[in-house]
Motif scaffolding. Structure first.
Motif, PDB file in Angstrom:
ATOM      1  N   SER A 137      28.322  45.159  36.749  1.00 57.97           N
ATOM      2  CA  SER A 137      29.688  44.676  35.923  1.00 57.97           C
ATOM      3  C   SER A 137      30.760  45.559  36.227  1.00 57.97           C
ATOM      4  O   SER A 137      30.503  46.908  36.251  1.00 57.97           O
ATOM      5  CB  SER A 137      29.328  44.412  34.488  1.00 57.97           C
ATOM      6  N   GLY A 138      31.892  44.835  36.348  1.00 58.26           N
ATOM      7  CA  GLY A 138      33.282  45.976  36.464  1.00 58.26           C
ATOM      8  C   GLY A 138      33.752  45.778  35.355  1.00 58.26           C
ATOM      9  O   GLY A 138      35.218  46.359  35.229  1.00 58.26           O
ATOM     10  N   THR A 139      33.325  45.379  34.120  1.00 60.29           N
ATOM     11  CA  THR A 139      34.287  45.392  32.831  1.00 60.29           C
ATOM     12  C   THR A 139      34.195  46.654  32.232  1.00 60.29           C
ATOM     13  O   THR A 139      35.124  46.547  31.005  1.00 60.29           O
ATOM     14  CB  THR A 139      33.697  44.178  32.189  1.00 60.29           C
ATOM     15  N   SER A 140      33.222  47.735  32.316  1.00 60.10           N
ATOM     16  CA  SER A 140      33.169  48.716  31.486  1.00 60.10           C
ATOM     17  C   SER A 140      34.011  49.831  32.070  1.00 60.10           C
ATOM     18  O   SER A 140      34.125  50.061  33.355  1.00 60.10           O
ATOM     19  CB  SER A 140      31.738  48.993  31.095  1.00 60.10           C
ATOM     20  N   ALA A 141      34.887  50.515  31.195  1.00 66.73           N
ATOM     21  CA  ALA A 141      35.523  51.626  31.624  1.00 66.73           C
ATOM     22  C   ALA A 141      34.487  52.767  32.566  1.00 66.73           C
ATOM     23  O   ALA A 141      33.484  52.925  32.117  1.00 66.73           O
ATOM     24  CB  ALA A 141      36.272  52.356  30.693  1.00 66.73           C
ATOM     25  N   CYS A 142      34.971  53.032  33.649  1.00 69.04           N
ATOM     26  CA  CYS A 142      34.274  54.059  34.283  1.00 69.04           C
ATOM     27  C   CYS A 142      35.061  54.932  35.418  1.00 69.04           C
ATOM     28  O   CYS A 142      36.380  54.989  35.419  1.00 69.04           O
ATOM     29  CB  CYS A 142      33.199  53.381  35.451  1.00 69.04           C
ATOM     30  N   ALA A 143      34.735  56.094  35.586  1.00 67.43           N
ATOM     31  CA  ALA A 143      35.308  56.895  36.670  1.00 67.43           C
ATOM     32  C   ALA A 143      35.581  56.271  37.955  1.00 67.43           C
ATOM     33  O   ALA A 143      34.513  55.881  38.933  1.00 67.43           O
ATOM     34  CB  ALA A 143      34.578  58.268  37.062  1.00 67.43           C
ATOM     35  N   ILE A 144      36.863  56.093  38.592  1.00 58.82           N
ATOM     36  CA  ILE A 144      37.158  55.498  39.756  1.00 58.82           C
ATOM     37  C   ILE A 144      37.977  56.287  40.612  1.00 58.82           C
ATOM     38  O   ILE A 144      38.857  57.312  40.289  1.00 58.82           O
ATOM     39  CB  ILE A 144      38.156  54.352  39.216  1.00 58.82           C
ATOM     40  N   ALA A 145      37.585  56.211  41.895  1.00 57.79           N
ATOM     41  CA  ALA A 145      38.266  56.629  42.888  1.00 57.79           C
ATOM     42  C   ALA A 145      38.866  55.549  43.664  1.00 57.79           C
ATOM     43  O   ALA A 145      38.547  54.348  43.552  1.00 57.79           O
ATOM     44  CB  ALA A 145      37.192  57.460  44.056  1.00 57.79           C
ATOM     45  N   THR A 146      39.996  55.895  44.595  1.00 59.18           N
ATOM     46  CA  THR A 146      40.570  55.104  45.273  1.00 59.18           C
ATOM     47  C   THR A 146      41.572  55.695  46.321  1.00 59.18           C
ATOM     48  O   THR A 146      41.172  56.852  46.418  1.00 59.18           O
ATOM     49  CB  THR A 146      41.627  53.894  44.614  1.00 59.18           C
TER      50      THR A 146
END
Length: 398
Positions: free
Chosen positions: A355-364
């Motif tokens: 799921s992509g609905t929970s806050a998490c550590a993101i890179a881009t």
């Protein structure tokens, strides 16, 4: 010629190797007295640009073109012209360059005298401007291309003797059609920026027209002061023969073949489309950045990859490199994806969870973080998209 012939190219993207037939046709039309204009993005977007650093493209523009409108991929090259005195005028009513720009930059332009006399008003769309990396647009002054602004330039050209005034827009075909439907002050607009299958829209004497992109062809417009213009697209195949010595490109293309032919590694299987590459690359970048999720804009990629990867094929795939960055705060991946879509991007994500609905550590990428206004810091160790893809394709023994 009974009318002024205007030849237009757009979104060439440094397609010199495959665009030689188009360039030869431009040369021939120019020799017959046609006026030649580019509607933006002549530079950038493939391996050849990385090889030439824009110098070959600059020479071609100086030899063949009467004017060009800047595209979102052109600004860096325009700011490092090797011979600005020979370069054609850059025409854009709503963008001003930094003082260091060495060439001639004007809002609108009367083209070299023909009958009828032709004036052009160039302009760059807001979405196109916002896609330019901040480092490349630093010092440029942008205002939206409003109808009032364009009408003022039109009226000035008419007062100076223009019989026909056309718009040359690096805004996107669909956007230009919308402008026309709302009574745009120029009844003929040449479109650039958004690659699309549409080449001609017409209604009640109004027109939006576009040339084939990436060196595949050119647009011919027979301009008539009564508005009875004629339009024709001329297309070419990359394999079309060009007489030896016609364009003086044989030596540089031989050097490019050697440069681009360097083998970098192999993949377990070919990745036929840029979407295929994006899915694999996003996962590799997420791992390299040690993040829970990675969001990649599909526009960073332009092609798939063969199983045996050369320097040319890799840089054709990733012509716009960018640093990998870690976003300072946590976010749901779906929120980041939605924000990117609102900006006109086509994002692809890789996550550790279903799921992509929970806050998490993101890179881009640094590009996408800047567009989204996300505070971010470089990945440790520093890494770019090209670095990540190069690591992916290298065989263990390489």
């Amino acid at each position: 010629m009974d009318t002024t012939m205007l030849v237009v190219t757009t979104d060439f993207h440094s397609a010199v190797p495959g665009g030689r037939a188009m360039l030869a046709a431009v040369r021939q039309w120019r020799a017959r007295g046609a006026l030649v204009v580019d509607a933006g993005d002549f530079f950038g977007g493939n391996a050849f640009h990385e090889f030439s650093d824009g110098r070959v493209e600059e020479r071609l523009l100086a030899e063949l073109y009467d004017a060009l409108v800047p595209g979102n991929h052109d600004l860096a090259d325009l700011m490092r012209l090797a011979d600005p005195g020979r370069f054609p005028p850059v025409v854009c009513a709503n963008l001003r360059p930094p003082d260091e720009f060495g060439g001639r930059w004007v809002s609108s332009l009367l083209l070299p005298e023909r009958e009828p006399r032709v004036g052009i008003v160039g302009y760059l769309g807001q979405q196109a401007f916002e896609t330019i990396p901040p480092t490349e647009r630093a010092g440029f002054r942008f205002v939206p291309p409003t109808a009032d602004l364009i009408a003022t330039e039109r009226d000035r050209l008419l007062s100076e003797g223009a019989d026909v005034v056309i718009g040359v827009s690096h805004t996107g075909f669909a956007h230009d059609v919308t402008d026309q439907e709302h009574g745009w002050p120029l009844k003929l607009v040449v479109a650039g920026h958004c690659h699309s299958p549409s080449y001609h829209w017409a209604s009640a004497g109004r027109h939006v027209v576009k040339a084939p992109e990436v060196g595949a062809g050119l647009l011919r417009i027979g301009l008539d002061p009564t508005g009875d213009h004629t339009f024709s697209n001329e297309t070419f195949t990359p394999s079309a023969n060009v007489p030896p010595g016609l364009d003086g490109l044989e030596e540089v293309l031989t050097e490019y073949a050697v440069w681009g032919g360097e083998r970098l590694g192999t993949l377990s299987a070919r990745l036929d489309t840029r979407e295929d590459v994006a899915r694999v690359l996003a996962e590799c970048a997420r791992t390299a950045a040690n993040a829970d999720g990675f969001v990649l804009n599909l526009g960073s990629l332009r092609a798939g990859l063969p199983q045996t990867v050369t320097r040319q094929s890799l840089m054709d795939c990733v012509p716009f490199d960018a640093d990998l960055v870690l976003v300072d705060s946590t976010h749901p991946v779906e929120t980041v994806l939605a924000g990117a879509r609102q900006l006109g991007e086509a994002p692809i994500a890789s996550t550790q969870t279903a799921s992509g609905t929970s806050a998490c550590a993101i890179a881009t990428t640094s590009y996408l973080a800047e567009r989204l206004g996300l505070a971010a810091r470089p990945a440790v160790p520093p890494c770019t998209l090209r670095d990540t893809l190069t690591d992916l394709v290298r065989s263990p023994h390489e």
